[in-house]
Design an enzyme around this catalytic site. Structure first.
Site, mmCIF file in Angstrom:
data_model
loop_
_atom_site.group_PDB
_atom_site.id
_atom_site.type_symbol
_atom_site.label_atom_id
_atom_site.label_comp_id
_atom_site.label_asym_id
_atom_site.label_seq_id
_atom_site.Cartn_x
_atom_site.Cartn_y
_atom_site.Cartn_z
ATOM 1 N N SER A 51 56.325 70.607 84.634
ATOM 2 C CA SER A 51 55.067 71.098 84.038
ATOM 3 C C SER A 51 54.097 71.709 85.046
ATOM 4 C CB SER A 51 54.364 69.968 83.280
ATOM 5 O OG SER A 51 54.789 69.942 81.940
ATOM 6 N N LYS A 54 52.874 75.190 84.427
ATOM 7 C CA LYS A 54 51.694 75.544 83.631
ATOM 8 C C LYS A 54 50.527 76.028 84.489
ATOM 9 C CE LYS A 54 53.519 72.670 80.059
ATOM 10 N NZ LYS A 54 53.848 71.289 79.712
ATOM 11 N N SER A 111 49.342 68.753 78.394
ATOM 12 C CA SER A 111 50.536 69.415 78.926
ATOM 13 C C SER A 111 51.462 69.825 77.792
ATOM 14 C CB SER A 111 51.274 68.507 79.911
ATOM 15 O OG SER A 111 52.133 69.252 80.738
#
Length: 499
Positions: A51, A54, A111
């Site tokens: 993640s 991101k 997230s």
């Protein structure tokens, strides 16, 4: 022109991976102001970002705002492809609208993988076009070990980065978009009556910690990009491949504290030697199979040092960095988010459209319901057969052990009843009830400025589409409220889902 990994770079890096997988995981600490490296270990080793992807998604989105292609208040439409993403996710029904501002908050705090796709389609028209933008921006920043294939970090063996590249990216976000730094230090967000805390274990625990992002998948391990400020000096620490969330928090706290006390510049982060985009190691054995042994070995390498933690009465406690993740977290005032448009907004709506066309353009793109199958061939996208969720721990293992006998008994019972297999499958599927979509909060007026710290868009008056409508949408609608198996820093690992 997008940057693509070459076969030569993969083969060159493969030898390095084989030799270094068992050693310490990559890390780096840099000074934000100067870009100088204060500490590093295998900083250019290729790694799966999970993640942390991101952060790159946010960079491209903020750059689009800077260039006037999209606004913070631009509504973006949730597509079937977005809804089909694995958890962690918001689970908004297809056709829902969410502003870019609110989407960025959801991306950084929850997230949410579905929101990452919504942002990609809203900014660039498609996930593929957005990935091309990610690669162009990455190359422009000098991120030489990175290649991007999706906006959320779900497993794809093509998508790799390094600690060095992530430090460069974190620095670029803070220096190029200082007015948007509030997106990275939100302690909690509130959607209706639901409050979602941050996954960053340093926020509210380590003195001076002020933001950035976490990530987790079995192949990547527990990753973290963290920023902290002491005495006017801001540092960024990157930790990759930790075996647990607590271990990565301890490692980051140790690196930051040592750098603040005795760190000395050893050259620009951009000047670290590199082999370019390469093959990343698969960490699932140490992260999702043999976690106990891997965690003990990892924590043994973390420097045994104390951090001064201030108390409310003005005194300080000396806390060992290895236990800092166990400290109670400070209470955060949640940042409100909502579904729907900003009050009074009358501009275009962003969604799936022809790549290269501006927001609001008519689309000739056929709506798609599922992720293209290209990534399905990736070996890291397949679940580990012996990976068990720690959430269910022993119960899950016992249940799995008795599963074959139970299945055999069920088949015998079905055969006796002479029930066609097709009917039995249909009945089984019918018992799975779709999750309800999270209820949005009512809106307040007067919110039109970019986020500053805890200030975000006000709540919108429109209600979310009914749960019945959500149940009819393609894909599995997992709401924020019912996302019991969301994977990331807040939950034990299930095979390869991403936070």
């Amino acid at each position: 022109m997008s940057v693509k990994p070459t076969l030569r770079s993969f083969f060159v890096a493969a030898a390095i991976v084989a030799a270094s997988t068992a050693s310490a995981a990559p890390s780096v600490v840099i000074d934000v102001s100067s870009g100088q490296v204060l500490a590093q270990e295998q900083a250019t080793q290729s790694w799966y970002p999970a993640s942390l992807t991101k952060l790159m998604t946010v960079y491209v989105a903020l750059d689009a705002v800077r260039s006037g292609r999209i606004q913070y208040d631009t509504p973006m439409i949730v597509s079937p492809r977005a809804l089909s993403m694995a958890p962690s996710k918001m689970g908004f029904p297809v056709g829902s609208e969410v502003t870019l501002r609110n989407a960025l908050v959801m991306l950084m705090v929850k997230s949410a993988n579905d929101i990452a796709v919504t942002i990609a389609e809203g900014v660039s028209g498609s996930v593929e076009a957005f990935a091309d933008e990610m690669n162009r921006a990455s190359a422009k920043l000098g991120m030489r070990e990175s290649y991007w294939a999706n906006p959320n970090g779900l497993p794809d063996d093509r998508q790799v980065t390094s600690a060095r590249d992530l430090a460069i990216l974190g620095r670029a976000l803070l220096t190029e978009f200082p007015e948007s730094s509030g997106f990275f230090n939100i302690g909690a967000m509130q959607l209706g009556r639901q409050i979602h805390p941050t996954h960053n274990g340093l926020l509210g625990r380590y003195p001076g910690a002020d933001g950035m992002k976490t990530g987790f998948t079995c192949p990547a391990g527990y990753n973290l990009v963290a920023s902290a400020t002491h005495g006017g000096q801001k540092l960024i620490a990157v930790v990759l491949g930790a075996p647990t969330a607590a271990a990565r928090t301890a490692k980051a706290a140790s690196l930051l504290d040592r750098a603040f006390m005795t760190g000395s510049p050893s050259g620009s982060v951009a000047s670290l030697p590199t082999f370019g985009v390469g093959q990343a190691p698969d960490m699932r054995d140490s992260v999702c199979r043999h976690r106990g042994k891997a965690n003990a070995e990892y924590m043994a390498e973390v420097e045994d040092m104390n951090v001064a933690i201030p108390r409310e009465n003005g005194s300080t406690d000396q806390v060992n960095v290895k236990t800092i993740a166990a400290l109670p977290r400070a209470r955060f005032e949640p940042t409100p988010v909502h579904l729907g448009r900003a009050p009074g907004y009358e501009g275009p709506v962003a969604g799936v459209r022809d790549p290269g066309t501006p927001v609001g353009s008519p689309s000739t793109v056929t709506a798609y319901a599922h992720e293209p199958p290209a990534a399905a061939a990736s070996p890291i996208s397949r679940p580990a057969p012996d990976a068990l969720s720690m959430r269910h721990s022993r119960k899950a293992a016992v249940k799995a052990a008795h599963a074959p006998a139970k299945e055999k008994a069920t088949k015998e019972k079905t055969a006796k009843a002479k029930t066609p297999p097709q009917e039995a499958a249909i009945e089984t599927d019918a018992t799975e009830k779709p999750a309800k979509a999270a209820k949005p909060a009512p809106a307040k007026s007067g919110q039109g400025k970019p986020i500053q710290g805890k200030n975000v868009a006000a709540k919108a008056p429109a209600k979310a589409p009914a749960a019945k409508a959500a149940a009819k949408t393609p894909g599995k609608n997992v709401s924020a409220k019912n996302d019991k198996h969301a994977i990331g820093d807040h939950a034990p690992p299930r095979p390869d889902n991403e936070q």
